[in-house]
Each structure stands twice: as structure tokens, then as C-alpha cells.
Design an enzyme around this catalytic site. Structure first.
Site, short mmCIF file in Angstrom:
data_model
loop_
_atom_site.label_atom_id
_atom_site.label_comp_id
_atom_site.label_asym_id
_atom_site.label_seq_id
_atom_site.Cartn_x
_atom_site.Cartn_y
_atom_site.Cartn_z
N HIS A 106 86.05 -61.08 127.26
CA HIS A 106 87.11 -60.06 127.19
C HIS A 106 88.37 -60.57 126.50
O HIS A 106 89.46 -60.08 126.74
CB HIS A 106 87.44 -59.55 128.60
CG HIS A 106 86.36 -58.69 129.19
ND1 HIS A 106 86.38 -58.21 130.48
CD2 HIS A 106 85.21 -58.21 128.64
CE1 HIS A 106 85.30 -57.48 130.71
NE2 HIS A 106 84.58 -57.47 129.62
N CYS A 117 94.01 -54.94 110.76
CA CYS A 117 93.02 -55.73 110.01
C CYS A 117 92.33 -56.73 110.93
O CYS A 117 92.45 -56.64 112.15
CB CYS A 117 93.68 -56.42 108.80
SG CYS A 117 94.68 -57.87 109.22
N GLY A 177 82.65 -64.43 141.45
CA GLY A 177 83.90 -63.66 141.43
C GLY A 177 83.87 -62.45 140.51
O GLY A 177 84.89 -62.09 139.94
N ALA A 218 85.56 -68.00 146.28
CA ALA A 218 85.04 -68.84 145.20
C ALA A 218 85.21 -70.33 145.48
O ALA A 218 84.26 -71.11 145.30
CB ALA A 218 85.73 -68.46 143.89
P1 OAD Z 1 86.79 -57.08 139.39
O1 OAD Z 1 88.24 -57.07 139.76
O2 OAD Z 1 86.09 -55.83 139.07
O3 OAD Z 1 86.01 -57.75 140.60
C1 OAD Z 1 86.47 -58.91 141.20
C2 OAD Z 1 85.37 -59.41 142.11
O4 OAD Z 1 85.84 -60.62 142.68
C3 OAD Z 1 85.03 -58.47 143.26
O5 OAD Z 1 83.62 -58.36 143.37
C4 OAD Z 1 85.60 -59.17 144.49
O6 OAD Z 1 84.81 -58.97 145.65
C5 OAD Z 1 85.54 -60.63 144.05
N1 OAD Z 1 86.52 -61.50 144.69
C6 OAD Z 1 87.74 -61.21 145.18
N2 OAD Z 1 88.33 -62.30 145.68
C7 OAD Z 1 87.47 -63.33 145.48
C8 OAD Z 1 87.50 -64.71 145.77
N3 OAD Z 1 88.53 -65.30 146.36
N4 OAD Z 1 86.42 -65.45 145.43
C9 OAD Z 1 85.35 -64.88 144.83
N5 OAD Z 1 85.27 -63.59 144.53
C10 OAD Z 1 86.31 -62.82 144.85
O7 OAD Z 1 86.67 -58.15 138.27
P2 OAD Z 1 85.56 -58.40 137.20
O8 OAD Z 1 84.19 -58.30 137.77
O9 OAD Z 1 85.98 -59.63 136.49
O10 OAD Z 1 88.07 -55.72 132.20
O11 OAD Z 1 85.80 -57.15 136.31
C11 OAD Z 1 85.37 -57.15 135.03
C12 OAD Z 1 86.39 -56.50 134.19
O12 OAD Z 1 86.88 -55.30 134.79
C13 OAD Z 1 87.66 -57.29 133.96
O13 OAD Z 1 87.52 -58.29 133.01
C14 OAD Z 1 88.55 -56.23 133.48
C15 OAD Z 1 88.30 -55.28 134.57
O14 OAD Z 1 88.68 -54.05 134.28
C16 OAD Z 1 88.94 -55.21 131.30
O15 OAD Z 1 90.14 -55.27 131.42
C17 OAD Z 1 88.26 -54.62 130.12
#
Ligand code: OAD
Length: 235
Positions: A106, A117, A177, A218
Site C-alpha cells: 500500500h 505523471c 495483524g 502481535a
Molecule cells: P485493519 O485495521 O483492517 O485490521 C487490523 C487488524 O489488526 C484487525 O484484524 C485487528 O484485530 C488486528 N489487531 C489489532 N490490534 C492488534 C495487535 N495488538 N496485534 C495483532 N493484531 C492486532 O488493517 P489491515 O488488515 O492492515 O488500506 O487493513 C488493510 C488495509 O485497510 C490498510 O492498509 C488500509 C485499510 O483501509 C488503505 O488505506 C487502502
């Protein structure tokens, strides 16, 4: 002896214990802003100042944060494995923990790109209104992927090679995570299905079939897994 391959696929939860908040899909807010206002091309066209200030604050918060025990445990595993990180995170905490092979699917807070561009460049200060492209003079923007934009995936052939190497050489695939909801998460989980040693680390009971769930934050879970893998155990 050639090291075994380990692929680590990470999301916002990896950096949560470093103080960088995850994106909260449930209420559609991220740091009190509506996601469609700050993480879409339409939001940027509507109010570029709001978006640039939002990402300037993310860059500042990232600089103030430090890698946590999970980032450091992943880095430590490089002594034993060829570790390839696919991360959805735009921070640099894996690199600051010493990880050498990181794909930012991302984009990155530490790069800027042109709105018109192909120009992409490193940045130490955040983009502001009026910062123009050195090639075509259009407005610059952060080099992060917004909703509706293409993810920076490695070529399919490269991923296929990794999978076959992991299948034949008992490699390890770790999802840590991530809610596994946003593309390419679901696709990667399917792609790597043939890999035998697969782990998901999450405080929530997220468990694609065939994965071992290490339920919890994590840092403690990744340290426990790294310790076990170093001993040659399977959790
Ligand atoms: P999310 O914010 O959707 O999910 C975060 C995950 O981390 C969830 O499943 C939580 O349960 C978990 N979580 C929270 N605290 C934690 C901890 N201490 N240890 C381990 N896990 C934990 O984030 P992503 O899956 O990264 O995209 O989401 C993907 C994308 O959605 C992001 O990159 C972003 C977001 O919108 C864009 O901006 C395009």
C-alpha cells in the site's frame, strides 16, 4: 546451507503496539476522519489540504514510534530464514527493526508521487499544497495506495516461485495483524494454501482454513512463535 523461505504478510495490527492505530473498518473512521475523506482519490480531489495534513500527521506519528517486539522478532528470524515481508503498512517499522526484504503493498509514507505523471521520489518532509513535480510541475501527493487504487504486488511468477519453494522446503507463512479483508489479503491466503506451516496472529478469532491461530497481540505471539521456530518446534 540454503535457508528456508518465510513469508510474513502484515497489516495495521503489527504496528498497533508501537502506538500507530489500526484502521477501524467497523465505524469507517481512521484517526477520527472518514476513510472516504482521507484515503480515496475523490477525497483528495475534494479537499487536498485535509488529506495532505492527515498524511503529514501520519508521518510525524510514524517517526515518533519505535519498532515493537513483533517487528524485532520478525527481524531476528532472518538469521534462520530468508524472510520476505509483504506489508499493508505504510510505516517503516519493519525496516527500522532491521528487516531487509520488505514489499509495501500500500505504498509508503516516506515517498511522494505525482498526481499527473509517473514520478515517484523519497521524502523526508511531507508533501504540502503547492509542492510540484520536478518532471511535469503538477501537484505532488503521498505515495500511498488509496481505496480504489492498484496494490503494488510483486509479479505473479515471483509469488508462484516462493510458494513452490516453501512447499518443497517446509517454509513458513505468517499473517500478522491483518483483518484479511482488503485485497490482496484473501488472494494471498488462497495462493499460499499449499504451504503446510501457516500461522495467523490476531487478538480476534480470524482463522482462514488450514492456518494455526495464535490468538493475542502481535508482540507476545510473534515472540513466542519466533522462539518456537528457532528451537525447531511447531506451535
Ligand atoms: P485493519 O485495521 O483492517 O485490521 C487490523 C487488524 O489488526 C484487525 O484484524 C485487528 O484485530 C488486528 N489487531 C489489532 N490490534 C492488534 C495487535 N495488538 N496485534 C495483532 N493484531 C492486532 O488493517 P489491515 O488488515 O492492515 O488500506 O487493513 C488493510 C488495509 O485497510 C490498510 O492498509 C488500509 C485499510 O483501509 C488503505 O488505506 C487502502
Amino acid at each position: 546451507m540454503r535457508k528456508r523461505l518465510m513469508v510474513v504478510f502484515s497489516g495495521a495490527g503489527l504496528s498497533a503496539e508501537s502506538g500507530l492505530p489500526t484502521f477501524r473498518a467497523a465505524d469507517g473512521l481512521w484517526e477520527n476522519q472518514r476513510v472516504e475523506d482521507v484515503a480515496t482519490p475523490e477525497g483528495f480531489n475534494r479537499d487536498p489540504k485535509l488529506v495532505l495534513e492527515f498524511y503529514a500527521a501520519r508521518l510525524k506519528a510514524c517517526r515518533a514510534a519505535a519498532p515493537n517486539a513483533a517487528h524485532l522478532a520478525i527481524s531476528r528470524l532472518q538469521d534462520r530464514y530468508d524472510v520476505v515481508n509483504f506489508t499493508q503498512n505504510v510505516d517503516d517499522l519493519l525496516e527500522r527493526a532491521g528487516c531487509t526484504h520488505v514489499y509495501h503493498l500500500h505504498g509508503s509514507l516516506f515517498r511522494r508521487r505525482c498526481t499527473a505523471c509517473e514520478y515517484v521520489g523519497d521524502q523526508s518532509v511531507p508533501v504540502a499544497i503547492g509542492d510540484s513535480c520536478p518532471q511535469c510541475a503538477a501537484q505532488l501527493r503521498p505515495d500511498v495506495v488509496w481505496f480504489g487504487e492498484g496494490v503494488r504486488m510483486p509479479p505473479r511468477t515471483k509469488i508462484a516461485r516462493m510458494i513452490s519453494q516453501m512447499v518443497t522446503n517446509l517454509g513458513v507463512f505468517i499473517c500478522i495483524g491483518t483483518s484479511l479483508q482488503v485485497y490482496p489479503a484473501a488472494r494471498l491466503v488462497t495462493d499460499f494454501a499449499r504451504v503446510r506451516r501457516k500461522y495467523v496472529i490476531n487478538p480476534e478469532p480470524v482463522r482462514p482454513s488450514g492456518f494455526t491461530l495464535l490468538q493475542g497481540p502481535a508482540a507476545s505471539q510473534m515472540v513466542a512463535l519466533a522462539d518456537a521456530l528457532e528451537r525447531g518446534d511447531c506451535l
